[in-house]
Design an enzyme around this catalytic site. Sequence first.
Site, PDB file in Angstrom:
ATOM      1  N   ARG A  67       5.227  25.630  -0.560  1.00 17.24           N
ATOM      2  CA  ARG A  67       4.554  26.399  -1.635  1.00 17.24           C
ATOM      3  C   ARG A  67       3.167  26.637  -1.507  1.00 17.24           C
ATOM      4  O   ARG A  67       2.280  26.091  -0.938  1.00 17.24           O
ATOM      5  CB  ARG A  67       4.646  25.793  -3.047  1.00 17.24           C
ATOM      6  CG  ARG A  67       6.052  25.846  -3.648  1.00 17.24           C
ATOM      7  CD  ARG A  67       6.088  24.984  -4.995  1.00 17.24           C
ATOM      8  NE  ARG A  67       5.882  23.631  -4.820  1.00 17.24           N
ATOM      9  CZ  ARG A  67       4.730  23.268  -5.077  1.00 17.24           C
ATOM     10  NH1 ARG A  67       3.943  23.862  -5.580  1.00 17.24           N
ATOM     11  NH2 ARG A  67       4.529  22.012  -5.212  1.00 17.24           N
ATOM     12  N   TYR A 195      10.020  30.889   1.553  1.00 18.83           N
ATOM     13  CA  TYR A 195      10.059  29.723   1.391  1.00 18.83           C
ATOM     14  C   TYR A 195      10.675  29.152  -0.140  1.00 18.83           C
ATOM     15  O   TYR A 195      10.132  29.670  -1.039  1.00 18.83           O
ATOM     16  CB  TYR A 195       8.721  28.931   1.412  1.00 18.83           C
ATOM     17  CG  TYR A 195       8.847  27.488   0.871  1.00 18.83           C
ATOM     18  CD1 TYR A 195       9.568  26.365   1.732  1.00 18.83           C
ATOM     19  CD2 TYR A 195       8.407  26.908  -0.371  1.00 18.83           C
ATOM     20  CE1 TYR A 195       9.699  25.219   1.308  1.00 18.83           C
ATOM     21  CE2 TYR A 195       8.392  25.725  -0.622  1.00 18.83           C
ATOM     22  CZ  TYR A 195       9.232  24.871   0.129  1.00 18.83           C
ATOM     23  OH  TYR A 195       9.457  23.647  -0.387  1.00 18.83           O
ATOM     24  N   HIS A 224       9.183  19.316 -15.182  1.00 15.67           N
ATOM     25  CA  HIS A 224       9.414  19.108 -13.510  1.00 15.67           C
ATOM     26  C   HIS A 224      10.013  17.596 -13.670  1.00 15.67           C
ATOM     27  O   HIS A 224       9.171  16.687 -13.356  1.00 15.67           O
ATOM     28  CB  HIS A 224       8.063  19.110 -12.800  1.00 15.67           C
ATOM     29  CG  HIS A 224       8.339  19.206 -11.587  1.00 15.67           C
ATOM     30  ND1 HIS A 224       7.442  18.718 -10.514  1.00 15.67           N
ATOM     31  CD2 HIS A 224       9.398  19.409 -10.625  1.00 15.67           C
ATOM     32  CE1 HIS A 224       7.614  18.827  -9.478  1.00 15.67           C
ATOM     33  NE2 HIS A 224       8.940  19.129  -9.285  1.00 15.67           N
ATOM     34  N   SER A 246       5.788  16.892  -6.764  1.00 18.45           N
ATOM     35  CA  SER A 246       6.379  17.333  -5.633  1.00 18.45           C
ATOM     36  C   SER A 246       6.438  16.254  -4.369  1.00 18.45           C
ATOM     37  O   SER A 246       5.290  15.802  -4.217  1.00 18.45           O
ATOM     38  CB  SER A 246       6.166  18.489  -5.095  1.00 18.45           C
ATOM     39  OG  SER A 246       5.821  19.395  -6.236  1.00 18.45           O
ATOM     40  N   CYS A 248       7.619  13.136  -4.608  1.00 17.68           N
ATOM     41  CA  CYS A 248       7.050  11.926  -5.174  1.00 17.68           C
ATOM     42  C   CYS A 248       8.341  11.111  -5.478  1.00 17.68           C
ATOM     43  O   CYS A 248       7.914   9.900  -6.395  1.00 17.68           O
ATOM     44  CB  CYS A 248       5.802  11.932  -6.069  1.00 17.68           C
ATOM     45  SG  CYS A 248       4.218  12.494  -5.569  1.00 17.68           S
ATOM     46  N   ARG A 365      13.764  20.514   4.310  1.00 24.16           N
ATOM     47  CA  ARG A 365      14.559  20.309   3.122  1.00 24.16           C
ATOM     48  C   ARG A 365      16.028  20.692   3.364  1.00 24.16           C
ATOM     49  O   ARG A 365      16.541  21.257   4.324  1.00 24.16           O
ATOM     50  CB  ARG A 365      14.039  21.178   1.924  1.00 24.16           C
ATOM     51  CG  ARG A 365      12.761  21.037   1.489  1.00 24.16           C
ATOM     52  CD  ARG A 365      12.535  21.099   0.085  1.00 24.16           C
ATOM     53  NE  ARG A 365      11.024  20.461  -0.210  1.00 24.16           N
ATOM     54  CZ  ARG A 365      10.525  19.989  -1.234  1.00 24.16           C
ATOM     55  NH1 ARG A 365      11.742  19.575  -2.340  1.00 24.16           N
ATOM     56  NH2 ARG A 365       9.402  19.418  -1.560  1.00 24.16           N
TER      57      ARG A 365
END
Length: 581
Positions: A67, A195, A224, A246, A248, A365
Amino acid sequence: MNRDLEKWVEECAAQARPDRVVWIDGSEAEQSALIEEAVAEGVFARMNEQTHPNCFYHRSNPTDVARTEHLTFICAPTKDDTGPTNNWMSPEDAKAKIWPLYKDAMRGRNMYVIPYVMGPLGSPISKVGVEITDSRYVVANMRIMTRIGTAALEQLGESTDYCKGFHSLGDLSPDRRFIAHFPETRTIWSIGSGYGGNALLGKKCYALRIASVMARDQGWLAEHMLIVGIENPKGEVTYIAAAFPSACGKTNLAMLIPPDSMPGYKVWTVGDDIAWMKFGPDGRLYAINPENGFFGVAPGTSMKTNRNALLSTQKNSIFTNVALTDDGQPWWEGIGYDAPGPLTDWKGNRWESGSAEKAAHPNSRFTAPARQCPSISKEWETPNGVPISAIFFGGRRARTAPLIYESFDWKHGVFVGASMASETTAAATGAVGVVRRDPMAMLPFCGYNMGDYWAHWLRMGEKSDKVPKIFHVNWFRTGADGKFLWPGFGENLRPIVWALERTQGKGAAVETPIGFVPTPEALHTESLDVSPAALEELLSVDPEDWQAELAGQAEFFATFGDRLPPEIQRQHDNLKKRFAH
Ligand code: GTP
Ligand code: SPV
Ligand code: MN
């Protein structure tokens, strides 16, 4: 046909001038044809049919692998509406600056129109979006991550109540890349990136940035957060939600496998990244997972750390920017075994064991259907969601934050979320490992002024006397040698179970200035391979570290001016006082 939707599609087509407009119906036949085309154009490579049937490999442009927060904008009427933590662009400027970039952007390409639903089909909480894109990679990912096609169009009917997302790869140049959100019209313009979080518009752009504004206006929460059910040996399932920034640990906690020393415990995955939460008629907070799949971090995922994630990805999945073995299998750092021979790395170069370069990008990913997860909850598509008993905030902190602590009450818990900080990761471009404030793990995802967002959280707490208890966790504290003090992964169930005991008035704790911290014995330490000294350090609250923390908080909160809720300031002042005593 939905006239409003047709009109918008025509408008986008007139600007981008694609060769063809293709309405995605979600069928198998359409999918196979699209994949064939993607393979032919080199966007996808087929993977090993024996080990990974119906899986595809994708390599991004090396400048487009995470991102890009500095290119992400909230286009609300005024700068104040978006607050100090967002980039703001006026809607007029966006129209002048971004819209022209779409001009002829799809010449020679197809324009795909993807109707999709976020949330279980037919759920009163689910919402429709439509994404226009010229990327077959995006279509294939959206098919896994959301419910696409005819079913979504049927759910929409003639309504104008849907989110419009206009995506084009453009020329992929970061100089002409924008991810712009118009909360007032529920519109997203994304150009110049392929992305995940920049291009799969149902995910961060709609389900968090736009939805957070809707949630504020309508009295619910778009967060989130992972959602997971913890089954105890008596067979009782308690649901929790957890917000970590993100990369984590959300996917890992959502799919946790209990340690052998905790027989009878089971963990049931509901969601791994986003939660939409609403109070039910009984006053409890209910959560749904708006997504249909996992877009998970590959590095570090092994049979030992996250077996359920690996098993989820063995068929019908997409692998992005990992390394590839010569027989078409994925490989990444931390997969649990050495590279079986030379590889092709994420940039397409030959790679050998011992190379200084990483074979897989740190933010590589997998995209996998949620229904393939061995630990998927039987309640994961329940239309009204699952009741949440505890909320966890957490970050990546080498120091300062103990393994786990419990807030004093809802207001204090909101403050704990508002003041949290975490080390940056490869999920976004920029430096990695720098501590930054990331309130509720929503810093890059809150679509409006974060001060107003905290006020909204505080108001939510007044709506019910059955609000979840709020905890803070940190799996990433390090010792003097720089190594993690806590083994993490499956072992994280131990502090989680302590937290659940606390919601029932059990579980031993000591009161500290920051909240209740478990005694070491209360942590279910049977067969735990952590020394008493390390455990003590993990549970310690160091006054010096917290002085620095208080200063960091004060500096951050000051940037909100009069939009900072007085209650947050009061909580901060009280924390300071508790340390002074
Ligand atoms: P996003 O998808 O970016 O929102 O991330 P996420 O929060 O779902 O993170 P994820 O679970 O994918 O974890 C990211 C990285 O942290 C992976 O490399 C994991 O192996 C690692 N990780 C997760 N949990 C733990 C833990 O308990 N301890 C340690 N040391 N590492 C962990
Ligand atoms: C994150 O960065 O928090 C993710 C991946 O979950 S992305 O979809 O790219 O946002
Ligand atoms: Mn995420």
